[in-house]
Design a protein around this motif. Sequence first.
Motif: not given
Length: 161
Positions: A96-107
């Motif tokens: 975890h990071a507040i300023d994350q560099n990776v996003g995710w998307e559910r399918d």
Amino acid sequence: MVYILEESRILLDRCADLVIVSNTPKGRGIFATKDIPAKTIVDVCPVLVLGIEENTEHVRHTSLYHYTYNWPVKDKDGSIKMGQAVIFGLGSMFNHAIDQNVGWERDTKHLLVTYKALRDIPAGEELCISYGPRLTFKDVDAAEVYTEEDGLDQLNRIQLE
């Protein structure tokens, strides 16, 4: 001979320029070995959706629960409730990071999660997502214990071994 319908095939992409580092202040972490451009698919991970009862009565009482994601699930009465899912691949390895560099998307149709770089990620940087509303512990990033240079030093040592 087995015939597989084209529409039932799903490409599982993964960025090749990643390593797992086991001894960071956050435990294991995923790091870039080369620069990763913004919008690059980092990983496409299959999902195992847990039943509401299965999660509540069993998984919630194990360490596996801390690695699950919120996932919409049909209850016995047909209503949609927020359940949990186990994400395979690198999905359960991102810190975890507040300023994350990776996003995710559910399918939800194909039972997949796709992770993409939200910005350019330089070699040596840890890839992190935001745990969002399930964050129940102190954010490690709040303490200045680990720098990008530390990650690059570790990465250089790994590549030399």
